[in-house]
Design an enzyme around this catalytic site. Sequence first.
Site, PDB file in Angstrom:
ATOM      1  N   SER A   1       0.808  -1.217   0.000  1.00  0.00           N
ATOM      2  CA  SER A   1       0.000   0.000   0.000  1.00  0.00           C
ATOM      3  C   SER A   1       0.845   1.273   0.000  1.00  0.00           C
ATOM      4  CB  SER A   1      -0.881  -0.013   1.251  1.00  0.00           C
ATOM      5  OG  SER A   1      -1.373   1.271   1.536  1.00  0.00           O
TER       6      SER A   1
ATOM      7  N   TYR B   1      -2.539   5.645  -4.231  1.00  0.00           N
ATOM      8  CA  TYR B   1      -3.587   6.652  -4.101  1.00  0.00           C
ATOM      9  C   TYR B   1      -3.067   7.853  -4.872  1.00  0.00           C
ATOM     10  CZ  TYR B   1      -5.869   4.214  -0.190  1.00  0.00           C
ATOM     11  OH  TYR B   1      -6.538   3.314   0.587  1.00  0.00           O
TER      12      TYR B   1
ATOM     13  N   THR C   1      -6.230   2.723  -6.581  1.00  0.00           N
ATOM     14  CA  THR C   1      -7.456   2.645  -5.766  1.00  0.00           C
ATOM     15  C   THR C   1      -8.320   3.873  -6.032  1.00  0.00           C
ATOM     16  OG1 THR C   1      -6.360   1.334  -4.078  1.00  0.00           O
ATOM     17  CG2 THR C   1      -8.350   2.493  -3.397  1.00  0.00           C
TER      18      THR C   1
ATOM     19  N   LYS D   1      -8.666  -0.585  -8.646  1.00  0.00           N
ATOM     20  CA  LYS D   1      -9.295  -1.208  -7.471  1.00  0.00           C
ATOM     21  C   LYS D   1     -10.371  -0.297  -6.874  1.00  0.00           C
ATOM     22  CE  LYS D   1      -8.009  -2.886  -2.842  1.00  0.00           C
ATOM     23  NZ  LYS D   1      -8.389  -1.911  -1.850  1.00  0.00           N
TER      24      LYS D   1
ATOM     25  N   HIS E   1     -13.637  -1.781  -0.628  1.00  0.00           N
ATOM     26  CA  HIS E   1     -12.604  -1.484   0.368  1.00  0.00           C
ATOM     27  C   HIS E   1     -12.928  -2.211   1.679  1.00  0.00           C
ATOM     28  CE1 HIS E   1      -9.352   1.751   0.449  1.00  0.00           C
ATOM     29  NE2 HIS E   1      -9.222   1.235   1.652  1.00  0.00           N
TER      30      HIS E   1
HETATM   31  C1  LIG Z   1      -6.556  -2.439   7.966  1.00  0.00           C
HETATM   32  C2  LIG Z   1      -6.828  -2.244   6.517  1.00  0.00           C
HETATM   33  C3  LIG Z   1      -6.091  -1.313   5.804  1.00  0.00           C
HETATM   34  C4  LIG Z   1      -6.339  -1.118   4.442  1.00  0.00           C
HETATM   35  N1  LIG Z   1      -5.562  -0.234   3.735  1.00  0.00           N
HETATM   36  C5  LIG Z   1      -5.747  -0.109   2.404  1.00  0.00           C
HETATM   37  C6  LIG Z   1      -4.897   0.734   1.630  1.00  0.00           C
HETATM   38  O1  LIG Z   1      -3.978   1.346   2.135  1.00  0.00           O
HETATM   39  N2  LIG Z   1      -5.152   0.813   0.295  1.00  0.00           N
HETATM   40  C7  LIG Z   1      -6.168   0.132  -0.320  1.00  0.00           C
HETATM   41  O2  LIG Z   1      -6.346   0.245  -1.534  1.00  0.00           O
HETATM   42  N3  LIG Z   1      -6.957  -0.687   0.397  1.00  0.00           N
HETATM   43  C8  LIG Z   1      -6.781  -0.821   1.725  1.00  0.00           C
HETATM   44  N4  LIG Z   1      -7.585  -1.677   2.440  1.00  0.00           N
HETATM   45  C9  LIG Z   1      -8.637  -2.431   1.752  1.00  0.00           C
HETATM   46  C10 LIG Z   1      -8.091  -3.774   1.262  1.00  0.00           C
HETATM   47  O3  LIG Z   1      -7.169  -3.619   0.225  1.00  0.00           O
HETATM   48  C11 LIG Z   1      -9.229  -4.669   0.758  1.00  0.00           C
HETATM   49  O4  LIG Z   1      -9.966  -3.971  -0.221  1.00  0.00           O
HETATM   50  C12 LIG Z   1     -10.162  -5.127   1.878  1.00  0.00           C
HETATM   51  O5  LIG Z   1      -9.421  -5.387   3.044  1.00  0.00           O
HETATM   52  C13 LIG Z   1     -10.915  -6.365   1.458  1.00  0.00           C
HETATM   53  O6  LIG Z   1     -11.799  -6.787   2.448  1.00  0.00           O
HETATM   54  P1  LIG Z   1     -11.430  -7.870   3.591  1.00  0.00           P
HETATM   55  O7  LIG Z   1     -10.587  -7.144   4.577  1.00  0.00           O
HETATM   56  O8  LIG Z   1     -12.743  -8.233   4.144  1.00  0.00           O
HETATM   57  O9  LIG Z   1     -10.691  -8.993   2.925  1.00  0.00           O
HETATM   58  C14 LIG Z   1      -7.363  -1.862   3.800  1.00  0.00           C
HETATM   59  C15 LIG Z   1      -8.082  -2.809   4.531  1.00  0.00           C
HETATM   60  C16 LIG Z   1      -7.828  -3.002   5.866  1.00  0.00           C
HETATM   61  C17 LIG Z   1      -8.616  -4.048   6.611  1.00  0.00           C
END
Ligand SMILES: Cc1cc2nc3c(=O)[nH]c(=O)nc-3n(C[C@H](O)[C@H](O)[C@H](O)COP(=O)(O)O)c2cc1C
Length: 397
Positions: free
Chosen positions: A128, A152, A178, A268, A292
């Site tokens: 990320s 981002y 994203t 995404k 997300h």
């Molecule tokens: C703690 C956390 C931090 C996340 N940080 C980002 C991020 O920095 N960039 C991003 O595109 N998605 C981020 N996401 C979303 C994840 O990439 C993903 O879309 C999501 O976790 C999928 O759902 P799940 O946690 O139920 O598997 C984050 C998710 C979590 C749980």
Amino acid sequence: MPYFASLIDWKLPSISRTKTKIATAVTIEDLAKLSRKKVPKVVFDYVEGSALDEVSYKKSIEAFTRVEFNANSLRDVSKIDTSVEIFGKKVDLPIFFAPTGYTRLMHHVGEPAVAAVAEKNNLVYSLSTMGTTSPSELAAEVPGVRRWFQLYVMKNRENSLSIINQAKDAGFEALILTIDTPVAGIRIRDMRNGLTIPPKIRFATVLAIARKPMWWINLFTTKKLEFAAFKGWNKPMVELAAAIFDPSTKFEDLIWLQSVWNGPIIVKGVQNVEDAKKLAGMGVNGIILSNHGGRQLDRGPIPLEILPEVVAAVGNKVDIYIDGAVMSGQDAYAAVALGAKAVFIGRAYLYGIMAGGERGVERVVEILKRDFVNTMALTGARNIAEVQQIGATLRSR
Ligand SMILES: Cc1cc2nc3c(=O)[nH]c(=O)nc-3n(C[C@H](O)[C@H](O)[C@H](O)COP(=O)(O)O)c2cc1C
């Protein structure tokens, strides 16, 4: 040996209780329960929580329970091949690591530990923009991992360009853009908990230290916890988000991105068929249907629900991935059977790392693979092409 002796299945207690608990965790939920005991509440809530009423996330979980598989018998399933080809190269399982920010907050070993598990299992790891390890640090620590960089688009395009170039130089194969975050989602739990990075030491923290001493000892004795791309920042997360996310980002910015990144681009956070068609028309290489993990728009579309329609519309033009609430190999199978090229997991591996660092993440992969292979055998699918031929049905609510 007397008969009763052959029935005894005692294992000598391991030196590390955590190791034993991880080894005996049977589901991702078991690891989630264990992780709750390992990290402060503010950290667990940050991982588990989603936006506002958390409706989207609950609906995403529920959607997976409505998928019905097609059982086929007598098909010789003695050999199962779970591999899939992505950009001309094989991956061993269609389950990848989603980009998640601040991984060293969950466990001090952070992003490199997750990437090491990805490498060991020949899976894709996504780093990320909000990582606590920079692209070059990750590449130096786990040079063999197949890695994609999540971007981002920032208010200051020069900052975006600088991080894109870092990723390029560090051997990242693809860029994940994203698009579901023009502004930060409203996370009630984080607001109530007063989450900051690094965590501030307040009066209540002293109690937290007493409850989870190991987590705090690791925080104080390992490298400083900070965003690799935003060193020196220690304001509340909402303020950081406001400074980074650019609400004026639009489709034309993708053309700019295509001009500065000459590799695959995966978008995404796609949440409807119209956007998927537009992106496919713009020549992106992949899209990730995602809300997300319910952490941005609450009460929006559920990725699994729109998957069949998106596959029908653009499945022959772009690779379609999906994420959100994948907590078992059966969930992953459901998405692939409904047409996804692969799924991404977020919380699942974060529960693993919170529970026990790299070993916890490894256990997550073992569990997901076990269920995925088992479901393939029971549906009569010997490879991923057959999973998709056999398909599945998403029943309506
Ligand atoms: C703690 C956390 C931090 C996340 N940080 C980002 C991020 O920095 N960039 C991003 O595109 N998605 C981020 N996401 C979303 C994840 O990439 C993903 O879309 C999501 O976790 C999928 O759902 P799940 O946690 O139920 O598997 C984050 C998710 C979590 C749980």
